[in-house]
Scaffold this motif. Structure first.
Motif, PDB file in Angstrom:
ATOM      1  N   GLY A   1      64.921  65.139  26.475  1.00 54.02           N
ATOM      2  CA  GLY A   1      63.536  65.455  26.791  1.00 54.02           C
ATOM      3  C   GLY A   1      63.413  66.318  28.031  1.00 54.02           C
ATOM      4  N   CYS A   2      64.458  66.263  28.900  1.00 50.72           N
ATOM      5  CA  CYS A   2      64.573  67.136  30.078  1.00 50.72           C
ATOM      6  C   CYS A   2      63.469  66.923  31.116  1.00 50.72           C
ATOM      7  N   LEU A   3      62.748  65.814  31.044  1.00 45.18           N
ATOM      8  CA  LEU A   3      61.685  65.542  32.008  1.00 45.18           C
ATOM      9  C   LEU A   3      61.853  64.134  32.556  1.00 45.18           C
ATOM     10  N   PRO A   4      61.763  63.938  33.880  1.00 46.07           N
ATOM     11  CA  PRO A   4      61.823  62.588  34.424  1.00 46.07           C
ATOM     12  C   PRO A   4      60.528  61.836  34.162  1.00 46.07           C
ATOM     13  N   GLU A   5      60.609  60.534  34.176  1.00 46.55           N
ATOM     14  CA  GLU A   5      59.414  59.699  34.163  1.00 46.55           C
ATOM     15  C   GLU A   5      58.727  59.853  35.518  1.00 46.55           C
ATOM     16  N   LEU A   6      57.408  60.024  35.523  1.00 45.74           N
ATOM     17  CA  LEU A   6      56.651  60.254  36.754  1.00 45.74           C
ATOM     18  C   LEU A   6      55.726  59.077  37.034  1.00 45.74           C
ATOM     19  N   PHE A   7      55.741  58.602  38.289  1.00 42.17           N
ATOM     20  CA  PHE A   7      54.940  57.445  38.682  1.00 42.17           C
ATOM     21  C   PHE A   7      54.094  57.783  39.904  1.00 42.17           C
ATOM     22  N   LEU A   8      52.880  57.235  39.919  1.00 47.66           N
ATOM     23  CA  LEU A   8      52.010  57.348  41.090  1.00 47.66           C
ATOM     24  C   LEU A   8      51.314  56.009  41.295  1.00 47.66           C
ATOM     25  N   GLY A   9      51.395  55.479  42.522  1.00 50.42           N
ATOM     26  CA  GLY A   9      50.791  54.185  42.802  1.00 50.42           C
ATOM     27  C   GLY A   9      50.072  54.171  44.134  1.00 50.42           C
ATOM     28  N   TYR A  10      49.109  53.258  44.246  1.00 55.72           N
ATOM     29  CA  TYR A  10      48.355  53.052  45.486  1.00 55.72           C
ATOM     30  C   TYR A  10      48.549  51.607  45.929  1.00 55.72           C
ATOM     31  N   ASN A  11      48.836  51.416  47.226  1.00 54.27           N
ATOM     32  CA  ASN A  11      49.129  50.096  47.771  1.00 54.27           C
ATOM     33  C   ASN A  11      48.197  49.810  48.943  1.00 54.27           C
ATOM     34  N   LEU A  12      47.696  48.583  49.015  1.00 54.69           N
ATOM     35  CA  LEU A  12      46.797  48.194  50.093  1.00 54.69           C
ATOM     36  C   LEU A  12      47.232  46.842  50.641  1.00 54.69           C
ATOM     37  N   LYS A  13      47.609  46.822  51.923  1.00 50.98           N
ATOM     38  CA  LYS A  13      47.934  45.570  52.596  1.00 50.98           C
ATOM     39  C   LYS A  13      46.681  45.017  53.252  1.00 50.98           C
ATOM     40  N   THR A  14      46.421  43.728  53.022  1.00 48.25           N
ATOM     41  CA  THR A  14      45.276  43.064  53.613  1.00 48.25           C
ATOM     42  C   THR A  14      45.761  41.969  54.560  1.00 48.25           C
ATOM     43  N   SER A  15      44.826  41.290  55.197  1.00 48.23           N
ATOM     44  CA  SER A  15      45.212  40.223  56.117  1.00 48.23           C
ATOM     45  C   SER A  15      45.853  39.049  55.400  1.00 48.23           C
ATOM     46  N   ASN A  16      45.592  38.905  54.105  1.00 46.59           N
ATOM     47  CA  ASN A  16      46.111  37.766  53.343  1.00 46.59           C
ATOM     48  C   ASN A  16      47.120  38.141  52.269  1.00 46.59           C
ATOM     49  N   GLY A  17      47.444  39.422  52.118  1.00 45.91           N
ATOM     50  CA  GLY A  17      48.385  39.780  51.061  1.00 45.91           C
ATOM     51  C   GLY A  17      48.422  41.266  50.785  1.00 45.91           C
ATOM     52  N   VAL A  18      48.557  41.603  49.508  1.00 48.71           N
ATOM     53  CA  VAL A  18      48.698  42.993  49.101  1.00 48.71           C
ATOM     54  C   VAL A  18      48.113  43.181  47.714  1.00 48.71           C
ATOM     55  N   ILE A  19      47.615  44.378  47.453  1.00 53.35           N
ATOM     56  CA  ILE A  19      47.126  44.772  46.135  1.00 53.35           C
ATOM     57  C   ILE A  19      47.775  46.110  45.788  1.00 53.35           C
ATOM     58  N   LYS A  20      48.290  46.223  44.579  1.00 51.78           N
ATOM     59  CA  LYS A  20      48.915  47.461  44.132  1.00 51.78           C
ATOM     60  C   LYS A  20      48.401  47.849  42.755  1.00 51.78           C
ATOM     61  N   VAL A  21      48.185  49.132  42.538  1.00 51.16           N
ATOM     62  CA  VAL A  21      47.874  49.672  41.215  1.00 51.16           C
ATOM     63  C   VAL A  21      48.738  50.907  41.009  1.00 51.16           C
ATOM     64  N   GLY A  22      49.082  51.181  39.762  1.00 47.52           N
ATOM     65  CA  GLY A  22      49.915  52.348  39.513  1.00 47.52           C
ATOM     66  C   GLY A  22      49.972  52.698  38.038  1.00 47.52           C
ATOM     67  N   ALA A  23      50.466  53.902  37.777  1.00 47.14           N
ATOM     68  CA  ALA A  23      50.610  54.394  36.402  1.00 47.14           C
ATOM     69  C   ALA A  23      51.799  55.329  36.336  1.00 47.14           C
ATOM     70  N   ASP A  24      52.416  55.398  35.164  1.00 54.44           N
ATOM     71  CA  ASP A  24      53.494  56.364  34.978  1.00 54.44           C
ATOM     72  C   ASP A  24      53.356  57.069  33.640  1.00 54.44           C
ATOM     73  N   VAL A  25      54.033  58.189  33.529  1.00 47.60           N
ATOM     74  CA  VAL A  25      54.060  59.003  32.317  1.00 47.60           C
ATOM     75  C   VAL A  25      55.514  59.246  31.949  1.00 47.60           C
ATOM     76  N   LEU A  26      55.866  58.982  30.698  1.00 48.83           N
ATOM     77  CA  LEU A  26      57.216  59.191  30.203  1.00 48.83           C
ATOM     78  C   LEU A  26      57.159  60.063  28.956  1.00 48.83           C
TER      79      LEU A  26
END
Length: 411
Positions: free
Chosen positions: A206-231
């Motif tokens: 296929g000659c193309l790498p899998e591509l990922f993009l994510g957003y991360n947020l650290k809070t006072s009590n933990g963390v939240i992450k969202v992300g997506a990739d294309v293959l």
């Protein structure tokens, strides 16, 4: 005297500048010796001497109506013992440079027979400056990096992504506890399925790498992450037209999405992850794809399965001596949006409708020595697959009960 003082001060400054420009790295060896002891009530899809549990196999009825897969089994082994090396503290020209290499004894065992040999788990370098950190090498897939608080080897699979891959990843801090993660990812051990079974050839051609993009947020009590990739993969290089082998333009492009959170609530730690996968086979999620049509030039059109899956763990950490946890997992195979002429799946996905898991456990710690006991109930809704790579008829549940203990010494 004044000239000597100036020369001495200049020399001291030069030595100080040289030392700050290039420091000496430090090395930390780490690892553990780990033994698993596991009992199952029926035949199951599993790996790593059947210690990496996936799901129970469907019924296999003989002429007398007896399910020959309803056979108990037991095993124990130390092949998941691990050894790693961290390199930290090295700086050059304002860059902080580190590295990790990690191995265990996963390879070399066929079924439950053989001699375990070393295999590569992780091997990467990190380069950091200002608010940016690059990671280059073999590491956890960014969609799989956040694992549940469970000591079993499969770490919640198939209810969440599980994969370590070659990659180039950039983490960029944005301020306020938020950051972005961007990755270009390849395949090695954990691969897509296809006409020739599981293979890295589909992404290779296929000659193309899998591509990922994510957003991360650290809070006072933990963390939240969202992300997506294309293959985007190429299931076949060649096809047949009027008996002649020809090059084809096959291609399947899929997207995967996830959300993860960890919340620290006093003595309780809650972790949860949900994933929507289109052919998540390269991340050990139930799925695959099929082709819907073939053109006159031999090329085929494809459609991927859809899977909605997730897990949650709750761990109680008030006592460092006794640490109980529980995992709940659920996976729903949604099949494809079109009828397929042929399908390519992993782990009998075409005959699966849904899966759930209930997994309580407790750890007992004596310093660096750890004992674990867990019970795992995994139930699969099997049936006859239709043209959309999902069980549709004769639905029935099949369950496996696993009792597993662990002894682990960490160094």
């Amino acid at each position: 005297m004044r000239l000597k003082s100036i020369a001495a001060a200049s020399l001291a400054a030069l030595v100080s500048l040289t030392a700050s420009a290039q420091s000496t790295p430090s090395f930390k060896l780490y690892g553990f010796i780990r033994n698993y002891f596991a009992f199952d009530t029926r035949e199951s899809s599993a790996g790593t001497e059947d210690l990496y549990f996936y799901m129970p196999k469907d019924q296999s009825l003989n002429a007398s109506g007896v399910d020959v897969n309803a056979s108990p089994s037991f095993r124990f082994a130390a092949l998941t013992s691990r050894l790693g090396l961290d390199v930290t503290g090295y700086e050059a020209e304002g860059y902080k440079i580190g590295a990790k290499i990690e191995t265990d004894f996963y390879s070399g065992v066929s079924g439950v027979t053989g001699t375990a040999t070393l295999r590569l788990r992780q091997a990467y370098v990190t380069v950091a400056k200002d608010a940016r950190t690059w990671k280059i090498g073999q590491a956890w897939h960014p969609m799989a990096a956040d694992l549940p608080d469970i000591f079993s080897l499969e770490s919640g699979a198939p209810f969440g992504p599980f994969s370590r891959t070659p990659q180039v990843t950039l983490d960029a801090k944005l301020g306020g506890g938020s950051s972005l993660t961007a990755s270009a990812i390849w395949q090695m051990q954990y691969t897509s399925t296809g006409p020739d079974g599981a293979s890295a050839n589909y992404i290779k051609y296929g000659c193309l790498p899998e591509l990922f993009l994510g957003y991360n947020l650290k809070t006072s009590n933990g963390v939240i992450k969202v992300g997506a990739d294309v293959l985007s993969i190429k299931p076949r290089r060649t096809g047949s037209v009027k008996g002649e082998t020809v090059l084809v333009n096959d291609r399947l492009t899929t997207t995967n999405f996830f959300v993860f959170t960890q919340q620290n609530m006093g003595d309780l730690v809650l972790k949860a992850k949900a994933t929507y996968a289109n052919d998540g086979s390269h991340m050990n999620i139930i799925g695959g794809y099929g082709y819907t049509a073939e053109a006159e030039n031999g090329s085929r059109s494809y459609v991927a399965t859809r899977n909605l899956t997730g897990w949650a763990t709750l761990q109680y950490k008030k006592s460092k001596k006794w640490v109980p946890s529980v995992l709940l997992g659920y996976s729903q195979n949604l099949g494809t949006t079109e009828d397929v002429l042929a399908s390519y799946v992993k782990n009998s996905a075409s005959s699966v409708k849904s899966i759930y898991r209930i997994q309580p456990e407790i750890l007992y710690n004596i310093g660096k020595l750890q004992f674990g006991l867990e019970y795992m109930l995994t139930s699969v809704q099997y049936g006859k697959g239709g043209k959309r790579i999902v069980a549709e008829n004769d639905l029935h549940w099949v369950s496996n009960n696993r009792i597993q203990t662990m002894v682990k010494y960490t160094f």
